[in-house]
Design an enzyme around this catalytic site. Sequence first.
Site, PDB file in Angstrom:
ATOM      1  N   SER A 236      12.740  60.551  13.975  1.00 45.08           N
ATOM      2  CA  SER A 236      12.056  59.552  14.814  1.00 45.08           C
ATOM      3  C   SER A 236      11.291  60.241  15.929  1.00 45.08           C
ATOM      4  O   SER A 236      11.684  61.329  16.387  1.00 45.08           O
ATOM      5  CB  SER A 236      13.126  58.635  15.414  1.00 45.08           C
ATOM      6  OG  SER A 236      12.599  57.910  16.483  1.00 45.08           O
TER       7      SER A 236
ATOM      8  N   TYR B 226      21.546  56.929  19.921  1.00 47.94           N
ATOM      9  CA  TYR B 226      20.775  56.854  18.673  1.00 47.94           C
ATOM     10  C   TYR B 226      19.801  58.034  18.589  1.00 47.94           C
ATOM     11  O   TYR B 226      19.767  58.771  17.596  1.00 47.94           O
ATOM     12  CB  TYR B 226      20.013  55.519  18.584  1.00 47.94           C
ATOM     13  CG  TYR B 226      18.953  55.531  17.502  1.00 47.94           C
ATOM     14  CD1 TYR B 226      19.303  55.415  16.165  1.00 47.94           C
ATOM     15  CD2 TYR B 226      17.595  55.711  17.816  1.00 47.94           C
ATOM     16  CE1 TYR B 226      18.343  55.464  15.162  1.00 47.94           C
ATOM     17  CE2 TYR B 226      16.627  55.752  16.830  1.00 47.94           C
ATOM     18  CZ  TYR B 226      16.995  55.634  15.503  1.00 47.94           C
ATOM     19  OH  TYR B 226      16.051  55.687  14.516  1.00 47.94           O
TER      20      TYR B 226
ATOM     21  N   LYS C 289      19.622  61.721  16.112  1.00 50.64           N
ATOM     22  CA  LYS C 289      18.508  62.261  15.305  1.00 50.64           C
ATOM     23  C   LYS C 289      18.261  63.737  15.652  1.00 50.64           C
ATOM     24  O   LYS C 289      18.009  64.565  14.773  1.00 50.64           O
ATOM     25  CB  LYS C 289      17.230  61.439  15.535  1.00 50.64           C
ATOM     26  CG  LYS C 289      17.324  59.975  15.071  1.00 50.64           C
ATOM     27  CD  LYS C 289      17.418  59.872  13.561  1.00 50.64           C
ATOM     28  CE  LYS C 289      17.572  58.456  13.079  1.00 50.64           C
ATOM     29  NZ  LYS C 289      17.860  58.335  11.653  1.00 50.64           N
TER      30      LYS C 289
HETATM   31  P1  NAD Z   1      17.573  49.529   8.073  1.00 52.42           P
HETATM   32  O1  NAD Z   1      18.772  49.180   8.889  1.00 52.42           O
HETATM   33  O2  NAD Z   1      16.758  48.413   7.521  1.00 52.42           O
HETATM   34  O3  NAD Z   1      17.998  50.482   6.859  1.00 52.42           O
HETATM   35  C1  NAD Z   1      19.095  51.368   6.945  1.00 52.42           C
HETATM   36  C2  NAD Z   1      19.916  51.179   5.694  1.00 52.42           C
HETATM   37  O4  NAD Z   1      21.020  52.082   5.726  1.00 52.42           O
HETATM   38  C3  NAD Z   1      20.498  49.765   5.566  1.00 52.42           C
HETATM   39  O5  NAD Z   1      20.260  49.272   4.271  1.00 52.42           O
HETATM   40  C4  NAD Z   1      21.997  49.960   5.815  1.00 52.42           C
HETATM   41  O6  NAD Z   1      22.773  49.006   5.111  1.00 52.42           O
HETATM   42  C5  NAD Z   1      22.206  51.383   5.339  1.00 52.42           C
HETATM   43  N1  NAD Z   1      23.314  52.089   5.964  1.00 52.42           N
HETATM   44  C6  NAD Z   1      23.582  52.240   7.290  1.00 52.42           C
HETATM   45  N2  NAD Z   1      24.706  52.955   7.455  1.00 52.42           N
HETATM   46  C7  NAD Z   1      25.154  53.298   6.218  1.00 52.42           C
HETATM   47  C8  NAD Z   1      26.256  54.047   5.745  1.00 52.42           C
HETATM   48  N3  NAD Z   1      27.158  54.542   6.578  1.00 52.42           N
HETATM   49  N4  NAD Z   1      26.391  54.216   4.421  1.00 52.42           N
HETATM   50  C9  NAD Z   1      25.496  53.678   3.543  1.00 52.42           C
HETATM   51  N5  NAD Z   1      24.437  52.954   3.938  1.00 52.42           N
HETATM   52  C10 NAD Z   1      24.262  52.756   5.268  1.00 52.42           C
HETATM   53  O7  NAD Z   1      16.680  50.506   8.966  1.00 52.42           O
HETATM   54  P2  NAD Z   1      15.206  51.059   8.709  1.00 52.42           P
HETATM   55  O8  NAD Z   1      14.345  50.508   9.769  1.00 52.42           O
HETATM   56  O9  NAD Z   1      14.828  50.910   7.311  1.00 52.42           O
HETATM   57  O10 NAD Z   1      15.431  52.593   9.066  1.00 52.42           O
HETATM   58  C11 NAD Z   1      15.667  53.572   8.066  1.00 52.42           C
HETATM   59  C12 NAD Z   1      15.808  54.927   8.726  1.00 52.42           C
HETATM   60  O11 NAD Z   1      14.641  55.211   9.485  1.00 52.42           O
HETATM   61  C13 NAD Z   1      16.978  55.038   9.704  1.00 52.42           C
HETATM   62  O12 NAD Z   1      17.528  56.333   9.595  1.00 52.42           O
HETATM   63  C14 NAD Z   1      16.305  54.878  11.043  1.00 52.42           C
HETATM   64  O13 NAD Z   1      17.040  55.498  12.069  1.00 52.42           O
HETATM   65  C15 NAD Z   1      14.991  55.579  10.799  1.00 52.42           C
HETATM   66  N6  NAD Z   1      13.905  55.151  11.697  1.00 52.42           N
HETATM   67  C16 NAD Z   1      13.553  53.834  11.750  1.00 52.42           C
HETATM   68  C17 NAD Z   1      12.527  53.434  12.598  1.00 52.42           C
HETATM   69  C18 NAD Z   1      12.118  51.985  12.705  1.00 52.42           C
HETATM   70  O14 NAD Z   1      11.371  51.636  13.618  1.00 52.42           O
HETATM   71  N7  NAD Z   1      12.545  51.105  11.812  1.00 52.42           N
HETATM   72  C19 NAD Z   1      11.866  54.395  13.403  1.00 52.42           C
HETATM   73  C20 NAD Z   1      12.255  55.727  13.312  1.00 52.42           C
HETATM   74  C21 NAD Z   1      13.275  56.103  12.449  1.00 52.42           C
END
Ligand code: NAD
Length: 341
Positions: free
Chosen positions: A124, A149, A153
């Site tokens: 991120s 959080y 990362k």
């Molecule tokens: P999201 O919550 O929609 O997707 C994360 C998925 O991981 C979910 O389906 C959840 O059920 C699963 N999950 C969480 N913990 C788990 C575990 N212990 N075991 C198995 N599955 C697990 O989030 P997203 O927005 O799709 O984000 C995906 C990734 O991108 C994450 O790592 C997040 O930190 C990173 N990210 C997101 C953003 C954003 O703005 N959405 C920005 C930067 C980074």
Amino acid sequence: MKILVTGGAGYIGSHTVLSLLNNGYEVVVYDNLCNSSEVSLQRVQQLAGNTVEFVQGDIQDKSALTALFKQYPIDAVIHFAALKAVGESTQLPLAYYQNNVHGTLCLLEAMQVANVHQFIFSSSATVYGEENAVPYVETMTLGTPSSPYGASKVMVERVMADVALANAQFKGVSLRYFNPIGAHPSGQIGEDPKGIPNNLLPYVAQVAVGKRDKLNIFGGDYPTADGSCERDYLHVMDLADGHVAALDWLIKNEQFTGVEAFNLGTGTPVSVFAIVNAFEQATGKTIAYDVAPRRAGDLPAFWADANKAKIQLNWHASRTLQQMMEDTWNWQSNNPNGFDS
Ligand code: NAD
Ligand code: UDP
């Protein structure tokens, strides 16, 4: 090529799984569904006209991961699974470090045992912390994010660097996302936050659909052109395609070992007021809002230097702000209660 996608039922994961299928990759999704619904994967399969293997499980469950790698001949892993609510992470730091850091250690261990060395990590822009000047460039020393959080990362990026030092076969890519918004243009998959959305676009969309009264714009007195915060918003389909580009690069680049970081953003800052205007223009809806006090931990403005991904991955974010708004609204209006609609 068979790709393991952890967290593949979630927002970014589901869009990426679709792009992977459309580019000829086979996909196994591993997700505990703590923040997602399996319906997303059913819709991905309909859109792709292709199937996805789904295994429900937790990344901290080492024996389940070992069995998974025994069952499927995995070539590479794309690791999305994480908890991602910045505010919640300040209340539940241990849960965030357990899930995001310990979970990743379990995954990397299982990969090592299974002799799988290609790894793409969801990082991120928050890893740049408060110390770095904008725009953020990959060569900058990582900063000190204000939340557990963000710190999780940074820790995983450090773990990847150390794994690469110890394992000459390790090929890691850290993708530093800026602000993904929007949805697949079909309106079949999109962001489905539980409870009150933390992020701007889901909140705006819920005001438009009548689920929330008005938007609070957090801060109108920042040192920016219009006083609201500026971010680098990119279409989630561009972000999904960025993963395919990174995977193609990793696989084709046989000489490469180590870890390489790429910013995935547009390179253009957009303010909160500009987002509200763009949404209103693209959808014809009026968004009621108040200018509220600043939100703790928000930086005034940050955006990507997006050149490295353009040069090395041959990827850039091409979809417009208008498309991001139209696709957000298409998803929200067709699925007012998300995947439960
Ligand atoms: P999201 O919550 O929609 O997707 C994360 C998925 O991981 C979910 O389906 C959840 O059920 C699963 N999950 C969480 N913990 C788990 C575990 N212990 N075991 C198995 N599955 C697990 O989030 P997203 O927005 O799709 O984000 C995906 C990734 O991108 C994450 O790592 C997040 O930190 C990173 N990210 C997101 C953003 C954003 O703005 N959405 C920005 C930067 C980074
Ligand atoms: N924001 C806002 N109202 C909201 C949610 C977010 O004004 O209800 C602002 C927030 O202060 C930030 C921008 O929108 O300036 C983007 O916030 P988001 O949480 O979506 O992303 P991040 O903070 O991770 O950049």
